[in-house]
Design an enzyme around this catalytic site. Structure first.
Site, PDB file in Angstrom:
ATOM      1  N   GLN A  64      -3.027 -29.022 -12.332  1.00  0.00           N
ATOM      2  CA  GLN A  64      -3.918 -29.946 -11.637  1.00  0.00           C
ATOM      3  C   GLN A  64      -5.371 -29.811 -12.099  1.00  0.00           C
ATOM      4  O   GLN A  64      -6.197 -30.666 -11.805  1.00  0.00           O
ATOM      5  CB  GLN A  64      -3.840 -29.719 -10.122  1.00  0.00           C
ATOM      6  CG  GLN A  64      -2.456 -29.913  -9.551  1.00  0.00           C
ATOM      7  CD  GLN A  64      -1.902 -31.287  -9.860  1.00  0.00           C
ATOM      8  OE1 GLN A  64      -2.561 -32.292  -9.640  1.00  0.00           O
ATOM      9  NE2 GLN A  64      -0.688 -31.323 -10.400  1.00  0.00           N
ATOM     10  N   ASN A  65      -5.674 -28.739 -12.821  1.00  0.00           N
ATOM     11  CA  ASN A  65      -7.018 -28.534 -13.343  1.00  0.00           C
ATOM     12  C   ASN A  65      -7.248 -29.536 -14.470  1.00  0.00           C
ATOM     13  O   ASN A  65      -6.378 -29.732 -15.320  1.00  0.00           O
ATOM     14  CB  ASN A  65      -7.174 -27.098 -13.843  1.00  0.00           C
ATOM     15  CG  ASN A  65      -8.614 -26.742 -14.115  1.00  0.00           C
ATOM     16  OD1 ASN A  65      -9.276 -27.363 -14.929  1.00  0.00           O
ATOM     17  ND2 ASN A  65      -9.109 -25.716 -13.434  1.00  0.00           N
ATOM     18  N   ARG A  66      -8.393 -30.152 -14.515  1.00  0.00           N
ATOM     19  CA  ARG A  66      -8.686 -31.203 -15.497  1.00  0.00           C
ATOM     20  C   ARG A  66      -9.386 -30.690 -16.766  1.00  0.00           C
ATOM     21  O   ARG A  66      -9.832 -31.482 -17.598  1.00  0.00           O
ATOM     22  CB  ARG A  66      -9.539 -32.301 -14.845  1.00  0.00           C
ATOM     23  CG  ARG A  66      -8.817 -33.000 -13.708  1.00  0.00           C
ATOM     24  CD  ARG A  66      -7.608 -33.736 -14.256  1.00  0.00           C
ATOM     25  NE  ARG A  66      -6.791 -34.285 -13.198  1.00  0.00           N
ATOM     26  CZ  ARG A  66      -5.490 -34.049 -13.072  1.00  0.00           C
ATOM     27  NH1 ARG A  66      -4.869 -33.234 -13.898  1.00  0.00           N
ATOM     28  NH2 ARG A  66      -4.819 -34.611 -12.111  1.00  0.00           N
ATOM     29  N   PHE A  67      -9.458 -29.377 -16.935  1.00  0.00           N
ATOM     30  CA  PHE A  67     -10.165 -28.826 -18.090  1.00  0.00           C
ATOM     31  C   PHE A  67      -9.673 -29.400 -19.412  1.00  0.00           C
ATOM     32  O   PHE A  67     -10.471 -29.842 -20.243  1.00  0.00           O
ATOM     33  CB  PHE A  67     -10.047 -27.294 -18.116  1.00  0.00           C
ATOM     34  CG  PHE A  67     -10.688 -26.689 -19.326  1.00  0.00           C
ATOM     35  CD1 PHE A  67     -12.055 -26.456 -19.356  1.00  0.00           C
ATOM     36  CD2 PHE A  67      -9.943 -26.360 -20.453  1.00  0.00           C
ATOM     37  CE1 PHE A  67     -12.659 -25.919 -20.484  1.00  0.00           C
ATOM     38  CE2 PHE A  67     -10.540 -25.824 -21.580  1.00  0.00           C
ATOM     39  CZ  PHE A  67     -11.908 -25.598 -21.594  1.00  0.00           C
ATOM     40  N   SER A 166     -13.916 -28.157 -13.250  1.00  0.00           N
ATOM     41  CA  SER A 166     -12.712 -28.908 -13.620  1.00  0.00           C
ATOM     42  C   SER A 166     -11.579 -28.653 -12.632  1.00  0.00           C
ATOM     43  O   SER A 166     -10.529 -29.277 -12.706  1.00  0.00           O
ATOM     44  CB  SER A 166     -12.274 -28.527 -15.037  1.00  0.00           C
ATOM     45  OG  SER A 166     -11.960 -27.145 -15.116  1.00  0.00           O
TER      46      SER A 166
END
Length: 190
Positions: A64-67, A166
């Site tokens: 789910q992290n957008r990094f 992020s």
């Protein structure tokens, strides 16, 4: 303060992480090894890997992290479909390095607000070893606050970019995050 032990790009890109987590209410957690090499011009610093990252043994391992989506836009290469080792290699090819401000801390769960009893990484020593780094980006407010404290007056010698996290816990819309993360593009011009 923990001393950096950066490994050559090929070894680092195979995810030679040393992160650890122990069970319990005040779990002690350790960061991963830095990912960088002599081409690194931009250093992206997080606070401390979250539980999903520690379980996967990967920087920004929470799906789910957008990094990885954000960095895909920054470097102009689709990183998300790549396996983890290839993602790290791609960042290195583009002059991007990764590490965390916190070397080790007690933190139940993954929220930065729960970090306690921390030991910080020796960021100044790392920067001395990698003189091409000109820009330091902090992924989130905690990384920025703690990182600037660790760097002290040395921060003035770098272009500092404070980014919205992020993390899925930081709930501003993706488009707003991307607009701010796009400020990293000039750091990649070689």
């Amino acid at each position: 303060m923990a001393t950096p032990t950066a490994t050559p790009a090929t070894a680092t890109a195979t995810a030679t992480a040393t992160a650890t987590a122990t069970a319990g209410p005040a779990a002690r957690k350790r960061c991963f090894d830095p990912v960088l090499d002599q081409r690194t011009r931009l250093l992206v610093l997080g606070s401390l890997p979250g539980d999903q990252s520690l379980l996967r043994n990967e920087y920004y391992g929470n799906r789910q992290n957008r990094f990885w989506m954000l960095m895909s836009e920054v470097v102009g290469e689709a990183l998300v479909p790549l396996d983890y080792a290839a993602r790290l290699q791609a960042l290195l090819r583009h002059g991007v390095g990764l590490w965390d401000v916190v070397a080790e801390a007690s933190r139940p769960g993954s929220l930065d607000s729960r970090i306690r009893d921390r030991d910080d990484n020796d960021l100044p020593a790392l920067l001395l070893r990698f003189p091409r780094i000109a820009t330091i980006a902090f992924n989130g407010g905690t990384a920025s606050r703690l990182g600037l404290k660790v760097l002290g007056g040395r921060a003035a010698g770098y272009r500092i970019v404070e980014l919205p996290s992020s993390s899925p816990a930081h709930t501003i819309p993706y488009a707003e995050k991307l607009e701010r993360w796009a400020a990293l593009r000039p750091a990649l011009a070689g």
